[in-house]
Motif scaffolding. Structure first.
Motif, PDB file in Angstrom:
ATOM      1  N   GLY A  46     -15.506 -11.242 -13.139  1.00  0.00           N
ATOM      2  CA  GLY A  46     -14.950 -10.001 -13.656  1.00  0.00           C
ATOM      3  C   GLY A  46     -15.754  -8.774 -13.324  1.00  0.00           C
ATOM      4  O   GLY A  46     -15.425  -7.672 -13.769  1.00  0.00           O
ATOM      5  N   SER A  47     -16.825  -8.925 -12.512  1.00  0.00           N
ATOM      6  CA  SER A  47     -17.663  -7.778 -12.164  1.00  0.00           C
ATOM      7  C   SER A  47     -17.220  -7.100 -10.870  1.00  0.00           C
ATOM      8  O   SER A  47     -17.878  -6.174 -10.400  1.00  0.00           O
ATOM      9  N   GLU A  48     -16.116  -7.564 -10.279  1.00  0.00           N
ATOM     10  CA  GLU A  48     -15.612  -6.938  -9.066  1.00  0.00           C
ATOM     11  C   GLU A  48     -15.308  -5.465  -9.335  1.00  0.00           C
ATOM     12  O   GLU A  48     -14.826  -5.092 -10.395  1.00  0.00           O
ATOM     13  N   THR A  75      -1.938  12.698 -10.175  1.00  0.00           N
ATOM     14  CA  THR A  75      -1.590  11.442  -9.517  1.00  0.00           C
ATOM     15  C   THR A  75      -2.770  10.501  -9.660  1.00  0.00           C
ATOM     16  O   THR A  75      -3.875  10.808  -9.202  1.00  0.00           O
ATOM     17  N   CYS A  76      -2.576   9.377 -10.311  1.00  0.00           N
ATOM     18  CA  CYS A  76      -3.642   8.406 -10.564  1.00  0.00           C
ATOM     19  C   CYS A  76      -3.450   7.217  -9.636  1.00  0.00           C
ATOM     20  O   CYS A  76      -2.389   6.584  -9.657  1.00  0.00           O
ATOM     21  N   ILE A  77      -4.448   6.918  -8.820  1.00  0.00           N
ATOM     22  CA  ILE A  77      -4.353   5.802  -7.887  1.00  0.00           C
ATOM     23  C   ILE A  77      -5.476   4.801  -8.158  1.00  0.00           C
ATOM     24  O   ILE A  77      -6.563   5.156  -8.618  1.00  0.00           O
ATOM     25  N   LEU A  78      -5.181   3.556  -7.878  1.00  0.00           N
ATOM     26  CA  LEU A  78      -6.150   2.465  -7.980  1.00  0.00           C
ATOM     27  C   LEU A  78      -6.093   1.708  -6.667  1.00  0.00           C
ATOM     28  O   LEU A  78      -5.077   1.083  -6.350  1.00  0.00           O
ATOM     29  N   GLY A  79      -7.174   1.778  -5.885  1.00  0.00           N
ATOM     30  CA  GLY A  79      -7.127   1.203  -4.556  1.00  0.00           C
ATOM     31  C   GLY A  79      -6.105   1.939  -3.712  1.00  0.00           C
ATOM     32  O   GLY A  79      -6.129   3.164  -3.596  1.00  0.00           O
ATOM     33  N   ASN A  80      -5.177   1.208  -3.143  1.00  0.00           N
ATOM     34  CA  ASN A  80      -4.096   1.813  -2.360  1.00  0.00           C
ATOM     35  C   ASN A  80      -2.772   1.785  -3.110  1.00  0.00           C
ATOM     36  O   ASN A  80      -1.699   1.706  -2.512  1.00  0.00           O
ATOM     37  N   THR A  81      -2.839   1.862  -4.433  1.00  0.00           N
ATOM     38  CA  THR A  81      -1.651   1.784  -5.270  1.00  0.00           C
ATOM     39  C   THR A  81      -1.600   2.983  -6.213  1.00  0.00           C
ATOM     40  O   THR A  81      -2.609   3.332  -6.832  1.00  0.00           O
ATOM     41  N   GLN A 129       0.841  -1.181   0.000  1.00  0.00           N
ATOM     42  CA  GLN A 129       0.000   0.000   0.000  1.00  0.00           C
ATOM     43  C   GLN A 129       0.887   1.245   0.000  1.00  0.00           C
ATOM     44  O   GLN A 129       1.765   1.402   0.846  1.00  0.00           O
ATOM     45  N   ASP A 130       0.661   2.099  -0.973  1.00  0.00           N
ATOM     46  CA  ASP A 130       1.452   3.298  -1.116  1.00  0.00           C
ATOM     47  C   ASP A 130       0.914   4.378  -0.180  1.00  0.00           C
ATOM     48  O   ASP A 130      -0.288   4.637  -0.134  1.00  0.00           O
ATOM     49  N   LYS A 131       1.812   5.019   0.562  1.00  0.00           N
ATOM     50  CA  LYS A 131       1.394   6.039   1.528  1.00  0.00           C
ATOM     51  C   LYS A 131       0.668   7.183   0.851  1.00  0.00           C
ATOM     52  O   LYS A 131      -0.351   7.683   1.347  1.00  0.00           O
ATOM     53  N   LYS A 132       1.158   7.584  -0.316  1.00  0.00           N
ATOM     54  CA  LYS A 132       0.519   8.689  -1.020  1.00  0.00           C
ATOM     55  C   LYS A 132      -0.888   8.307  -1.464  1.00  0.00           C
ATOM     56  O   LYS A 132      -1.822   9.115  -1.374  1.00  0.00           O
ATOM     57  N   GLU A 152      -6.400  -3.653  -3.929  1.00  0.00           N
ATOM     58  CA  GLU A 152      -7.615  -3.611  -3.111  1.00  0.00           C
ATOM     59  C   GLU A 152      -8.817  -3.189  -3.947  1.00  0.00           C
ATOM     60  O   GLU A 152      -8.771  -2.217  -4.695  1.00  0.00           O
ATOM     61  N   GLY A 153      -9.921  -3.927  -3.807  1.00  0.00           N
ATOM     62  CA  GLY A 153     -11.143  -3.611  -4.525  1.00  0.00           C
ATOM     63  C   GLY A 153     -11.929  -2.516  -3.848  1.00  0.00           C
ATOM     64  O   GLY A 153     -11.526  -1.947  -2.822  1.00  0.00           O
ATOM     65  N   TYR A 154     -13.090  -2.215  -4.435  1.00  0.00           N
ATOM     66  CA  TYR A 154     -13.952  -1.143  -3.928  1.00  0.00           C
ATOM     67  C   TYR A 154     -15.207  -1.787  -3.371  1.00  0.00           C
ATOM     68  O   TYR A 154     -16.012  -2.349  -4.108  1.00  0.00           O
TER      69      TYR A 154
END
Length: 351
Positions: A236-238, A303-309, A4-7, A203-205
């Motif tokens: 694939g619907s997650e 800054t583009c993030i996906l979950g905690n990344t 998990q990225d702090k930013k 991490e999902g939503y």
């Protein structure tokens, strides 16, 4: 494993803060949408009408008024103009006028404009979004624009400018399914050493959609995003939340003046490094033939993030946010009022 990225965590926490701050506005805007769609009665009001043996069919006057307003405003496409500062700029002004018309056409501007006006009149706030389509023109790229749903955008609640340009940042949230993300970012489908796909380690939503739930009873068959968000429950619907965070940063630029010819050049850090590697530059600087001044300029950082990344970061070569708001009845805050909200009480009285 992807740590998990702090930013990314900080950006997600900031999104929640700003989203909580606009929650009351979002509830009002969602009720405005209900009224536009013909869902005028709450559950309590519907029960009251049934107890009186009265119909819950509304005498809808808002829908027709809004549609007429949209038709008038969008009946003709806008006219673009570029004014030269001096006579020598006339040709360049015509070039820019042509470019603006071209961008409008390739972006399907007429339809985009209609949707922004729809959000402007119903929720009180529409958004244009400018972006670069890197795949257009066989990879050469094109500047385009589109609209975004107002519930997908969060801004600093302390912004006081009509167009939110004094905001410390803007965020655009998009909820994707697993398959949608793998289509957009094929690298997420790469298999890792542990045998898992890269996307499976993100991490999902698990929360509700950014589109709020209805405030009134759904008496009309309106299939809004909140109603169909769980319609697909197959493979694939997650869901995943991708957030694009735009904020202002200071970027160094260099103003280089040739003292002999009076010629001036502006270079960024990368080009400045290449410039200083030239053999004759150091000597020219020692003899006072070249004067270099470092200046800091405001630019927009994405800054583009996906979950905690964090997926990627980049500096946009502009000092304007690419998300442009179109507020209706401005209230000196990022939470304007709509035409529907101003007339809901009259509609209730008529019902």
């Amino acid at each position: 494993m992807i740590e998990q990225d702090k930013k990314a965590i900080e950006i997600r926490e900031l999104w929640k803060r700003w989203d909580d701050a606009r929650r009351e506005w979002a509830d009002h805007a969602r009720e405005d949408i209900d009224f536009y769609l013909g869902n005028h009665f709450s559950a309590q009001e519907q029960e009251e009408l049934q107890s009186r043996n009265q119909s819950n069919i509304p005498l809808d006057r808002l829908y027709g008024a809004i549609e007429q307003f949209k038709a008038i405003i969008t009946s003709k496409p806008p006219k673009f103009s570029a004014m030269p500062r001096e006579d020598s700029d006339s040709d360049l002004a015509n070039v820019w006028k042509t470019i603006l018309e071209y961008i409008w056409n390739i972006s399907d501007g007429n339809e985009i404009f209609k949707q922004v006006i729809h959000d402007y009149s119903v929720t009180g706030l529409g958004y244009f979004y400018a972006y670069v389509d890197n795949e257009a023109d066989y990879g050469r790229g094109e500047v385009k624009f589109t609209y975004v749903d107002p519930f997908r955008v969060c801004v600093d609640p302390n912004a006081r400018s009509r167009y939110f340009d004094d905001s410390t940042g803007m965020m655009l949230s998009t909820i994707f399914t697993k398959f949608q993300l793998m289509d957009i970012y094929p690298q997420l489908s790469e298999e890792q050493e542990n045998g898992k796909l890269l996307i499976d380690m993100i991490e999902g939503y698990n929360e509700d959609e950014t589109y709020p739930s209805p405030m009134n009873n759904r008496t009309v068959g309106s299939f809004t995003p909140d109603y169909i968000k769980d319609a697909d429950k197959g493979e694939g619907s997650e869901k995943y939340q991708l957030i694009e965070y735009f904020n202002k940063v200071k970027v160094p630029y260099y103003r280089i003046m040739n003292m002999e010819t009076g010629e001036e050049r502006i270079l960024d850090s990368e080009n400045m490094e290449m410039f200083m590697q030239q053999e004759d530059i150091q000597g020219a600087m020692e003899e006072g033939m070249i004067d270099i001044v470092e200046v800091l300029q405001t630019r927009i950082k994405l800054t583009c993030i996906l979950g905690n990344t964090v997926l990627y970061e980049r500096i946009l070569n502009t000092d304007k946010y690419p998300i442009v708001p179109v507020p209706n009845i401005w209230t000196n805050t990022p939470y304007p009022m709509s035409d529907v909200r101003k007339n809901k009480d009259f509609q209730r009285f008529l019902n």
